[in-house]
Design a protein around this motif. Structure first.
Motif, short mmCIF file in Angstrom:
data_model
loop_
_atom_site.label_atom_id
_atom_site.label_comp_id
_atom_site.label_asym_id
_atom_site.label_seq_id
_atom_site.Cartn_x
_atom_site.Cartn_y
_atom_site.Cartn_z
N UNK A 199 -10.34 -10.93 -9.38
CA UNK A 199 -10.24 -9.93 -8.31
C UNK A 199 -11.33 -8.88 -8.47
N UNK A 200 -11.89 -8.48 -7.34
CA UNK A 200 -12.91 -7.43 -7.36
C UNK A 200 -12.23 -6.07 -7.41
N UNK A 201 -13.01 -5.06 -7.74
CA UNK A 201 -12.45 -3.71 -7.78
C UNK A 201 -11.91 -3.31 -6.41
N UNK A 214 -8.22 -5.60 -22.07
CA UNK A 214 -7.28 -4.72 -21.39
C UNK A 214 -7.26 -5.01 -19.88
N UNK A 215 -8.42 -5.20 -19.30
CA UNK A 215 -8.49 -5.51 -17.87
C UNK A 215 -7.73 -6.79 -17.56
N UNK A 216 -7.91 -7.82 -18.39
CA UNK A 216 -7.19 -9.09 -18.17
C UNK A 216 -5.68 -8.88 -18.25
N UNK A 243 -8.58 -5.02 -5.87
CA UNK A 243 -7.55 -4.40 -6.71
C UNK A 243 -7.09 -3.09 -6.10
N UNK A 244 -8.03 -2.26 -5.69
CA UNK A 244 -7.67 -0.98 -5.08
C UNK A 244 -6.87 -1.17 -3.80
N UNK A 245 -7.29 -2.13 -2.98
CA UNK A 245 -6.56 -2.39 -1.73
C UNK A 245 -5.12 -2.80 -2.02
N UNK A 246 -4.94 -3.67 -2.99
CA UNK A 246 -3.59 -4.14 -3.34
C UNK A 246 -2.76 -3.02 -3.94
N UNK A 247 -3.36 -2.18 -4.77
CA UNK A 247 -2.63 -1.05 -5.35
C UNK A 247 -2.18 -0.08 -4.27
N UNK A 248 -3.04 0.17 -3.28
CA UNK A 248 -2.64 1.06 -2.18
C UNK A 248 -1.52 0.43 -1.36
#
Length: 64
Positions: free
Chosen positions: A44-46, A30-32, A49-54
């Motif tokens: 990508x690290x968590x 699912x993550x992939x 990922x969070x930085x890009x989502x923000x």
């Protein structure tokens, strides 16, 4: 998948050391898929990922 483990609580099912192998495999798959859907690198690290989502959220909010 949850029905396979009716007597286990979430603290067991989502513990990195106790999670059943088939559930861990399903999470990795699912993550992939999610990383691919967003166009993120598979390594990508968590934090990345969070930085890009923000960033994506900020762009959406500014263009409303």
């Amino acid at each position: 998948m949850r029905s396979k483990y009716p007597n286990d609580n979430f603290s067991v099912l989502y513990d990195d050391t106790l999670m059943p192998a088939d559930l861990r495999k399903a999470h990795k798959e699912n993550d992939r898929a999610v990383l691919q859907a967003y166009g993120f690198p598979q390594d990508a690290t968590e934090s990345e990922i969070l930085a890009r989502l923000f960033e994506m959220y900020e762009n959406l909010a500014q263009n409303r």
